[in-house]
Design an enzyme around this catalytic site. Structure first.
Site, PDB file in Angstrom:
ATOM      1  N   LYS A  47      35.590  30.813  46.136  1.00 29.92           N
ATOM      2  CA  LYS A  47      34.597  30.033  45.370  1.00 29.92           C
ATOM      3  C   LYS A  47      33.213  30.671  45.279  1.00 29.92           C
ATOM      4  O   LYS A  47      32.224  30.009  44.961  1.00 29.92           O
ATOM      5  CB  LYS A  47      34.459  28.587  45.910  1.00 29.92           C
ATOM      6  CG  LYS A  47      35.746  27.867  46.206  1.00 29.92           C
ATOM      7  CD  LYS A  47      36.858  28.097  45.239  1.00 29.92           C
ATOM      8  CE  LYS A  47      36.614  27.548  43.865  1.00 29.92           C
ATOM      9  NZ  LYS A  47      37.756  27.925  42.956  1.00 29.92           N
ATOM     10  N   THR A  50      34.328  34.896  42.237  1.00 22.99           N
ATOM     11  CA  THR A  50      35.366  35.927  42.097  1.00 22.99           C
ATOM     12  C   THR A  50      35.788  36.106  40.643  1.00 22.99           C
ATOM     13  O   THR A  50      35.862  37.232  40.132  1.00 22.99           O
ATOM     14  CB  THR A  50      36.628  35.494  42.886  1.00 22.99           C
ATOM     15  OG1 THR A  50      36.248  34.720  44.013  1.00 22.99           O
ATOM     16  CG2 THR A  50      37.453  36.671  43.296  1.00 22.99           C
ATOM     17  N   TRP A  52      34.342  35.111  37.876  1.00 20.07           N
ATOM     18  CA  TRP A  52      33.201  35.548  37.072  1.00 20.07           C
ATOM     19  C   TRP A  52      33.049  37.076  37.181  1.00 20.07           C
ATOM     20  O   TRP A  52      32.970  37.793  36.174  1.00 20.07           O
ATOM     21  CB  TRP A  52      31.953  34.832  37.595  1.00 20.07           C
ATOM     22  CG  TRP A  52      30.692  35.038  36.835  1.00 20.07           C
ATOM     23  CD1 TRP A  52      30.528  35.663  35.638  1.00 20.07           C
ATOM     24  CD2 TRP A  52      29.397  34.591  37.249  1.00 20.07           C
ATOM     25  NE1 TRP A  52      29.198  35.625  35.276  1.00 20.07           N
ATOM     26  CE2 TRP A  52      28.494  34.973  36.248  1.00 20.07           C
ATOM     27  CE3 TRP A  52      28.933  33.890  38.371  1.00 20.07           C
ATOM     28  CZ2 TRP A  52      27.130  34.689  36.339  1.00 20.07           C
ATOM     29  CZ3 TRP A  52      27.580  33.613  38.461  1.00 20.07           C
ATOM     30  CH2 TRP A  52      26.689  33.999  37.449  1.00 20.07           C
ATOM     31  N   LYS A 105      41.757  41.781  43.311  1.00 17.03           N
ATOM     32  CA  LYS A 105      41.011  40.664  43.902  1.00 17.03           C
ATOM     33  C   LYS A 105      41.513  40.407  45.325  1.00 17.03           C
ATOM     34  O   LYS A 105      42.712  40.452  45.573  1.00 17.03           O
ATOM     35  CB  LYS A 105      41.238  39.408  43.048  1.00 17.03           C
ATOM     36  CG  LYS A 105      40.981  38.074  43.769  1.00 17.03           C
ATOM     37  CD  LYS A 105      41.276  36.864  42.892  1.00 17.03           C
ATOM     38  CE  LYS A 105      41.250  35.568  43.700  1.00 17.03           C
ATOM     39  NZ  LYS A 105      41.360  34.355  42.872  1.00 17.03           N
ATOM     40  N   HIS A 107      40.484  37.764  48.974  1.00 15.95           N
ATOM     41  CA  HIS A 107      39.592  36.898  49.754  1.00 15.95           C
ATOM     42  C   HIS A 107      39.669  37.264  51.243  1.00 15.95           C
ATOM     43  O   HIS A 107      39.214  36.488  52.092  1.00 15.95           O
ATOM     44  CB  HIS A 107      40.000  35.430  49.596  1.00 15.95           C
ATOM     45  CG  HIS A 107      39.737  34.844  48.234  1.00 15.95           C
ATOM     46  ND1 HIS A 107      38.553  35.010  47.579  1.00 15.95           N
ATOM     47  CD2 HIS A 107      40.515  34.071  47.433  1.00 15.95           C
ATOM     48  CE1 HIS A 107      38.615  34.364  46.407  1.00 15.95           C
ATOM     49  NE2 HIS A 107      39.793  33.802  46.303  1.00 15.95           N
ATOM     50  N   ARG A 129      28.163  33.731  48.091  1.00 17.49           N
ATOM     51  CA  ARG A 129      27.477  32.560  47.517  1.00 17.49           C
ATOM     52  C   ARG A 129      27.072  31.658  48.674  1.00 17.49           C
ATOM     53  O   ARG A 129      27.770  31.617  49.706  1.00 17.49           O
ATOM     54  CB  ARG A 129      28.450  31.818  46.593  1.00 17.49           C
ATOM     55  CG  ARG A 129      27.871  30.645  45.846  1.00 17.49           C
ATOM     56  CD  ARG A 129      28.964  29.956  45.013  1.00 17.49           C
ATOM     57  NE  ARG A 129      28.405  28.973  44.099  1.00 17.49           N
ATOM     58  CZ  ARG A 129      29.145  28.174  43.333  1.00 17.49           C
ATOM     59  NH1 ARG A 129      30.480  28.259  43.362  1.00 17.49           N
ATOM     60  NH2 ARG A 129      28.564  27.301  42.532  1.00 17.49           N
ATOM     61  N   SER A 137      32.430  23.405  46.044  1.00 22.11           N
ATOM     62  CA  SER A 137      33.369  23.993  45.095  1.00 22.11           C
ATOM     63  C   SER A 137      34.769  24.067  45.696  1.00 22.11           C
ATOM     64  O   SER A 137      35.764  23.768  45.026  1.00 22.11           O
ATOM     65  CB  SER A 137      32.879  25.401  44.709  1.00 22.11           C
ATOM     66  OG  SER A 137      33.711  25.976  43.743  1.00 22.11           O
ATOM     67  N   TYR A 192      25.924  35.464  44.243  1.00 25.01           N
ATOM     68  CA  TYR A 192      26.162  34.570  43.099  1.00 25.01           C
ATOM     69  C   TYR A 192      24.834  34.098  42.516  1.00 25.01           C
ATOM     70  O   TYR A 192      24.648  34.069  41.301  1.00 25.01           O
ATOM     71  CB  TYR A 192      26.990  33.378  43.595  1.00 25.01           C
ATOM     72  CG  TYR A 192      27.283  32.302  42.567  1.00 25.01           C
ATOM     73  CD1 TYR A 192      28.506  32.278  41.890  1.00 25.01           C
ATOM     74  CD2 TYR A 192      26.361  31.282  42.301  1.00 25.01           C
ATOM     75  CE1 TYR A 192      28.787  31.273  40.962  1.00 25.01           C
ATOM     76  CE2 TYR A 192      26.635  30.282  41.377  1.00 25.01           C
ATOM     77  CZ  TYR A 192      27.851  30.280  40.709  1.00 25.01           C
ATOM     78  OH  TYR A 192      28.125  29.287  39.795  1.00 25.01           O
ATOM     79  N   SER A 227      29.228  34.166  30.374  1.00 29.27           N
ATOM     80  CA  SER A 227      28.395  33.007  30.735  1.00 29.27           C
ATOM     81  C   SER A 227      29.324  31.857  31.126  1.00 29.27           C
ATOM     82  O   SER A 227      30.499  31.816  30.708  1.00 29.27           O
ATOM     83  CB  SER A 227      27.530  32.575  29.557  1.00 29.27           C
ATOM     84  OG  SER A 227      28.373  32.022  28.544  1.00 29.27           O
ATOM     85  N   MET A 231      33.036  30.976  29.594  1.00 32.89           N
ATOM     86  CA  MET A 231      34.218  31.052  30.466  1.00 32.89           C
ATOM     87  C   MET A 231      34.898  29.700  30.614  1.00 32.89           C
ATOM     88  O   MET A 231      36.105  29.614  30.778  1.00 32.89           O
ATOM     89  CB  MET A 231      33.843  31.661  31.827  1.00 32.89           C
ATOM     90  CG  MET A 231      33.620  33.169  31.699  1.00 32.89           C
ATOM     91  SD  MET A 231      33.321  34.068  33.218  1.00 32.89           S
ATOM     92  CE  MET A 231      34.801  33.788  34.176  1.00 32.89           C
ATOM     93  N   GLY A 258      29.348  25.445  37.895  1.00 30.35           N
ATOM     94  CA  GLY A 258      28.810  26.793  37.712  1.00 30.35           C
ATOM     95  C   GLY A 258      27.304  26.896  37.904  1.00 30.35           C
ATOM     96  O   GLY A 258      26.634  27.617  37.166  1.00 30.35           O
TER      97      GLY A 258
END
Ligand code: PPS
Length: 294
Positions: A47, A50, A52, A105, A107, A129, A137, A192, A227, A231, A258
């Site tokens: 969250k 990622t 984005w 990707k 985590h 973030r 989130s 973020y 943006s 998205m 967001g």
């Protein structure tokens, strides 16, 4: 590996970190994964931005051609290394079949990274973030994804999150772990909140790190295409094309708010005080600082 039951959550500990059981079963393959020198890895605690960042990277690779980025769902364009659930090809299957250069990707906390990323000197972009917005989130994300454990009420989830009793464990350890090793492994560490504040500036940082150049017009195009508003209306980044038995789109949406600072709409005064006190203790030894609003 051992079973670990936390409240109503059933996750399995792998190297001390709670991992979804289906993913944990695949761990030998994760550890043996062969990175390539021209891979670019996007690493985050869940969250943190990622998807984005993945869309920004794919746009960079497509030199600003947004049509090309619509070619497939994000899960297939930027495979999720350690993810493995019934009904979808695993991240490793997708990555092994993918031509170079690959976007990857993960985590994973840094201590769980497959060794070959360091051996091959793969480039890594880590995005962090602030802990409070991630908590909110992540709570809503548990309502969306059916394979995640039941989050329970917000207060219960927040306690589990503070104690690291959630998929991928402690936010504090994750962000600190990657921060401490960022020079050793040449990691580009982004935030973020900085991306929200000035996406063009952060895209330029990524380009510089990747040793690529794109015109200001293309950078602007990438910022526009990625943006939040764009998205939110792009099905390829909203899990809209994934099987409906994996995602419950009626309970939440992936592109939810967001923003930086939405935590204020969810934390009570008491929860905030308790969170801050715990945070001070866990983050007292680091020079890593976050903005909880911009
Ligand atoms: S995941 O499931 O861990 O990969 O989720 P991740 O993509 O890391 O994070 C999802 C949150 O990021 C927000 N998001 C964005 N914010 C601003 N701009 C853009 N373009 C953008 N894209 C995704 C998304 O809305 C989730 O945050 P919340 O706070 O829930 O809205």
């Amino acid at each position: 590996m051992s079973d670990c039951r936390m409240d109503n959550m059933s996750l399995t500990l792998v190297h001390g970190i709670p991992i979804l059981e289906d993913c944990a079963k695949n761990w030998d393959q994760v550890e043996l994964f062969q990175a390539r020198p021209d891979d670019v890895l996007i690493a985050t605690y869940p969250k943190a931005g990622t998807t984005w960042t993945s869309e920004i990277l794919d746009m960079i690779y497509c030199e600003g051609d947004s049509e090309k980025c619509l070619r497939n769902d994000m899960y297939f364009r930027v495979p999720y290394l350690e993810f493995c659930v019934p009904g979808l090809p695993s991240g490793i299957q997708l990555l092994e079949a993918a031509p170079s250069p690959r976007l990857v990707k993960t985590h994973l906390p840094i201590h769980m990274m497959p060794e070959s990323f360091w051996e091959k000197k793969t480039k890594v972009i880590y995005v962090a973030r602030n802990a409070k917005d991630v908590a909110v989130s992540y709570f809503f994300f548990h309502k969306l994804v059916k394979s995640l454990p039941d989050a329970g009420p917000w207060d219960t989830f927040l306690n589990n999150y503070m104690n690291g009793h959630v998929f991928y464990g402690s936010w504090h350890d994750h962000v600190k772990g990657w921060w401490e090793k960022r020079h050793e492994y040449n990691v580009l560490y982004l935030f973020y909140e900085d991306m929200k504040e000035n996406p063009q500036r952060e895209i330029q940082k990524i380009l510089h790190y990747l040793d690529r150049h794109l015109s200001d017009d293309i950078v602007e195009k990438i910022a526009q295409h990625t943006s939040f508003e764009k998205m939110k209306n792009n099905d390829t980044v909203n899990f809209k094309n994934l099987p409906s038995d994996l995602i419950n789109h009626s309970s939440s949406s992936f592109m939810r708010k967001g923003v930086a600072g939405d935590w204020k709409n969810h934390f009570t005064v008491a929860q905030n005080e308790k969170f801050d006190e715990d945070y001070e203790r866990k983050m007292s030894t680091t020079d890593l600082h976050f903005r909880t609003e911009i």
